[in-house]
Design a protein around this motif. Structure first.
Motif, PDB file in Angstrom:
ATOM      1  N   GLN A   1      10.838 -25.094   2.923  1.00  0.00           N
ATOM      2  CA  GLN A   1      10.271 -25.961   3.800  1.00  0.00           C
ATOM      3  C   GLN A   1       9.510 -25.138   4.856  1.00  0.00           C
ATOM      4  O   GLN A   1       9.757 -24.300   5.399  1.00  0.00           O
ATOM      5  CB  GLN A   1      11.429 -26.820   4.623  1.00  0.00           C
ATOM      6  CG  GLN A   1      11.964 -27.706   4.223  1.00  0.00           C
ATOM      7  CD  GLN A   1      11.145 -28.966   3.771  1.00  0.00           C
ATOM      8  OE1 GLN A   1      10.155 -29.178   4.486  1.00  0.00           O
ATOM      9  NE2 GLN A   1      11.501 -29.550   2.463  1.00  0.00           N
ATOM     10  N   TRP A   2       8.211 -24.936   4.392  1.00  0.00           N
ATOM     11  CA  TRP A   2       7.089 -23.892   5.083  1.00  0.00           C
ATOM     12  C   TRP A   2       6.831 -24.586   6.486  1.00  0.00           C
ATOM     13  O   TRP A   2       6.706 -25.669   6.562  1.00  0.00           O
ATOM     14  CB  TRP A   2       5.899 -23.719   4.277  1.00  0.00           C
ATOM     15  CG  TRP A   2       6.101 -23.384   2.834  1.00  0.00           C
ATOM     16  CD1 TRP A   2       7.155 -22.453   2.328  1.00  0.00           C
ATOM     17  CD2 TRP A   2       5.311 -23.746   1.653  1.00  0.00           C
ATOM     18  NE1 TRP A   2       6.894 -22.473   0.997  1.00  0.00           N
ATOM     19  CE2 TRP A   2       5.896 -23.392   0.586  1.00  0.00           C
ATOM     20  CE3 TRP A   2       4.238 -24.644   1.574  1.00  0.00           C
ATOM     21  CZ2 TRP A   2       5.383 -23.350  -0.589  1.00  0.00           C
ATOM     22  CZ3 TRP A   2       3.751 -25.000   0.265  1.00  0.00           C
ATOM     23  CH2 TRP A   2       4.149 -24.214  -0.696  1.00  0.00           C
ATOM     24  N   SER A   3       6.744 -23.734   7.365  1.00  0.00           N
ATOM     25  CA  SER A   3       6.078 -23.959   8.695  1.00  0.00           C
ATOM     26  C   SER A   3       4.583 -24.124   8.577  1.00  0.00           C
ATOM     27  O   SER A   3       4.233 -23.672   7.654  1.00  0.00           O
ATOM     28  CB  SER A   3       6.589 -23.065   9.624  1.00  0.00           C
ATOM     29  OG  SER A   3       5.937 -21.859   9.646  1.00  0.00           O
ATOM     30  N   LYS A   4       4.009 -24.626   9.447  1.00  0.00           N
ATOM     31  CA  LYS A   4       2.396 -24.754   9.254  1.00  0.00           C
ATOM     32  C   LYS A   4       2.003 -23.306   9.300  1.00  0.00           C
ATOM     33  O   LYS A   4       0.899 -22.766   9.011  1.00  0.00           O
ATOM     34  CB  LYS A   4       1.818 -25.357  10.647  1.00  0.00           C
ATOM     35  CG  LYS A   4       2.257 -26.972  10.412  1.00  0.00           C
ATOM     36  CD  LYS A   4       1.343 -27.895  11.393  1.00  0.00           C
ATOM     37  CE  LYS A   4       1.809 -29.184  11.261  1.00  0.00           C
ATOM     38  NZ  LYS A   4       1.276 -30.235  12.456  1.00  0.00           N
ATOM     39  N   VAL A   5       2.701 -22.592  10.350  1.00  0.00           N
ATOM     40  CA  VAL A   5       2.239 -21.099  10.594  1.00  0.00           C
ATOM     41  C   VAL A   5       2.252 -20.380   9.435  1.00  0.00           C
ATOM     42  O   VAL A   5       1.433 -19.393   8.928  1.00  0.00           O
ATOM     43  CB  VAL A   5       2.997 -20.453  11.824  1.00  0.00           C
ATOM     44  CG1 VAL A   5       2.902 -19.035  11.762  1.00  0.00           C
ATOM     45  CG2 VAL A   5       2.733 -21.075  12.994  1.00  0.00           C
ATOM     46  N   GLN A   6       3.634 -20.547   8.598  1.00  0.00           N
ATOM     47  CA  GLN A   6       3.694 -19.781   7.528  1.00  0.00           C
ATOM     48  C   GLN A   6       2.917 -20.096   6.262  1.00  0.00           C
ATOM     49  O   GLN A   6       2.217 -19.259   5.746  1.00  0.00           O
ATOM     50  CB  GLN A   6       4.980 -19.979   6.858  1.00  0.00           C
ATOM     51  CG  GLN A   6       6.302 -19.161   7.638  1.00  0.00           C
ATOM     52  CD  GLN A   6       7.633 -19.693   7.546  1.00  0.00           C
ATOM     53  OE1 GLN A   6       7.853 -20.735   6.766  1.00  0.00           O
ATOM     54  NE2 GLN A   6       8.612 -19.170   8.134  1.00  0.00           N
ATOM     55  N   LEU A   7       2.224 -21.407   6.161  1.00  0.00           N
ATOM     56  CA  LEU A   7       1.411 -21.627   5.261  1.00  0.00           C
ATOM     57  C   LEU A   7       0.041 -21.479   5.669  1.00  0.00           C
ATOM     58  O   LEU A   7      -0.803 -20.701   4.709  1.00  0.00           O
ATOM     59  CB  LEU A   7       1.233 -23.351   5.089  1.00  0.00           C
ATOM     60  CG  LEU A   7       0.479 -23.846   4.008  1.00  0.00           C
ATOM     61  CD1 LEU A   7       0.771 -23.468   2.768  1.00  0.00           C
ATOM     62  CD2 LEU A   7       0.317 -25.418   4.170  1.00  0.00           C
ATOM     63  N   VAL A   8      -0.566 -21.129   6.748  1.00  0.00           N
ATOM     64  CA  VAL A   8      -1.657 -20.747   7.252  1.00  0.00           C
ATOM     65  C   VAL A   8      -1.879 -19.230   7.022  1.00  0.00           C
ATOM     66  O   VAL A   8      -2.699 -18.650   6.638  1.00  0.00           O
ATOM     67  CB  VAL A   8      -2.214 -21.350   8.730  1.00  0.00           C
ATOM     68  CG1 VAL A   8      -3.329 -20.633   9.230  1.00  0.00           C
ATOM     69  CG2 VAL A   8      -2.116 -22.773   8.938  1.00  0.00           C
TER      70      VAL A   8
END
Length: 323
Positions: free
Chosen positions: A192-199
Motif C-alpha cells: 500500500q503506497w503512500s502518495k509521497v512514496q508514489l510521487v
C-alpha cells in the motif's frame, strides 16, 4: 552550507465556513497568532547560524494580508490555477541568510466572495511537517475559542529528546525539476503506497532517466526518506512534540532502470524495515539516539557516491546542533 528548505502550506476556506466578517477576521487571526506564539515561542525567534541555535527574544513573525479580485470557487474550479498556489504562500524565508530573517511567515488572502486562503511558510531548520501541522492546528483552535485555552503539548522539546552531540550541519544536494509523468500499467504489488512514496518513485525514475541520458550509462542511485519518529520508537515521543524529529532511511536502486511501481515497492519496504528497527530502540538511551544519529550521518557518505535524492529535511535537527 545549510539548506534553505522551508515547510509551506496553503489552506482555503469558503465564505459559509467563516463565521465572522472580513474586518473582524483579520485582527482576530493576528491576535490568535500572537497567542499561539507565546506557547511555541521559538517560531518568533531568530536562527543563529554560528551556534545552530534559536535566539528567542520575541522578534516576531511575518503577517501579510493580500486581496484578490476573484471568487474562491472560480479559482478552485480550474486545474490550470494550480500553478498559482504559491501566490497564496508567503515568499521564501531565509534567502538572505541573515540572522534577522524570520523563522515563520503567514499570509491571509481574501477573495471578493468572502473566502479566505491562509498560507504558512516556516524554516525547516527548526520545524518538520508534523511541527507545522501542530502549529496550524493550535492556531485554528485558538482562533475559534473566545476564552483562553491551554496548549497541553510538550512544545519544542526535541533538544531534550535528542541532546546535542557537538556536530555541525552537513551539506547535501537538493535537486529540483518539473515532472510530468504518470504511473501506468498494472502491477502485482501487494504494498500500500503512500502518495509521497508514489510521487517520490516517479521523480526518482525521472532523474534516473536524466542521468542515463547525460552519462550514457545507468549508474546506481539512492533515495533518502525522512521517517517521523513520533510514535515510532519503543519510548514515547508525543505527537505534539515540536522540532525536527525524524530519522532517515536509504533505498538503493541497481543499474537496471526499474518501473515506477517497483521503485515505489522498494520505498515502501525500506520505510517498513526502518520503522521496525526504530520500534526496538528508545530515544532516552544511548543506543536509540545513536541509531537515529547514524541514519543522518550516513547521508554524508552517500553523497560522495553517485546520484542521490533527498527528502525535504533539515541538516540542523536539534540533536545535531553544536554545543
Amino acid at each position: 552550507m545549510s539548506w534553505l528548505l522551508t515547510m509551506m502550506l496553503a489552506l482555503f476556506y469558503s465564505s459559509p465556513l467563516i463565521a465572522i466578517t472580513t474586518p473582524t477576521r483579520l485582527p482576530q487571526l493576528e491576535k490568535s497568532l500572537g497567542k499561539i506564539l507565546t506557547r511555541l515561542y521559538p517560531l518568533a525567534g531568530r536562527y543563529v547560524e554560528e551556534t545552530h541555535s534559536v535566539d528567542c527574544k520575541d522578534q516576531g513573525v511575518e503577517f501579510i494580508h493580500a486581496k484578490v479580485n476573484i471568487k474562491l470557487q472560480d479559482f478552485l474550479v480550474s486545474e490550470e490555477n494550480v500553478k498559482f498556489i504559491d501566490e497564496f504562500i508567503p515568499s521564501k524565508i531565509g534567502v538572505t541568510r541573515q540572522q534577522s530573517d524570520p523563522l515563520l511567515a503567514t499570509q491571509v488572502t481574501t477573495f471578493i466572495c468572502g473566502g479566505v486562503a491562509i498560507g504558512v511558510n516556516a524554516t525547516h531548520k527548526i520545524v518538520d511537517a508534523s511541527t507545522l501541522c501542530t502549529f496550524v492546528s493550535e492556531w485554528a483552535v485558538t482562533n475559534r475559542e473566545e476564552n483562553e485555552i491551554e496548549f497541553k503539548g510538550p512544545g519544542f522539546n526535541s533538544s531534550i529528546l535528542f541532546p546535542g552531540r557537538g556536530l555541525s550541519s552537513m551539506p547535501c544536494p537538493v535537486w529540483e525539476c518539473n515532472i510530468k509523468d504518470e504511473s501506468k500499467g498494472t502491477t502485482n504489488s501487494t504494498n500500500q503506497w503512500s502518495k509521497v512514496q508514489l510521487v517520490s518513485a516517479i521523480i526518482w525514475k525521472t532523474f534516473m532517466g536524466i542521468d542515463l541520458a547525460k552519462h550514457n550509462l545507468q549508474r546506481d542511485s539512492k533515495l533518502v526518506q525522512a521517517v517521523n519518529l513520533r510514535g515510532k520508537m519503543a519510548s514515547l515521543i508525543p505527537k505534539t512534540s515540536c522540532g525536527n524529529l525524524f530519522g532517515l532511511c536509504t533505498t538503493e536502486c541497481t543499474t537496471t532502470l526499474e518501473r515506477t511501481e517497483e521503485l515505489a515497492d522498494r520505498l515502501s519496504d525500506s520505510v517498513k524495515k526502518t520503522v521496525t528497527n526504530y520500534s526496538k530502540g528508545r530515544h532516552d538511551c544511548e543506543e536509540g539516539q545513536v541509531m537515529v544519529l547514524d541514519s543522518i550521518i550516513s547521508m554524508t557518505n552517500i553523497s560522495r557516491g553517485g546520484p542521490i535524492l533527498v527528502p525535504p529535511g533539515s541538516p540542523d535537527p536539534q540533536y545535531l546542533k553544536k554545543k
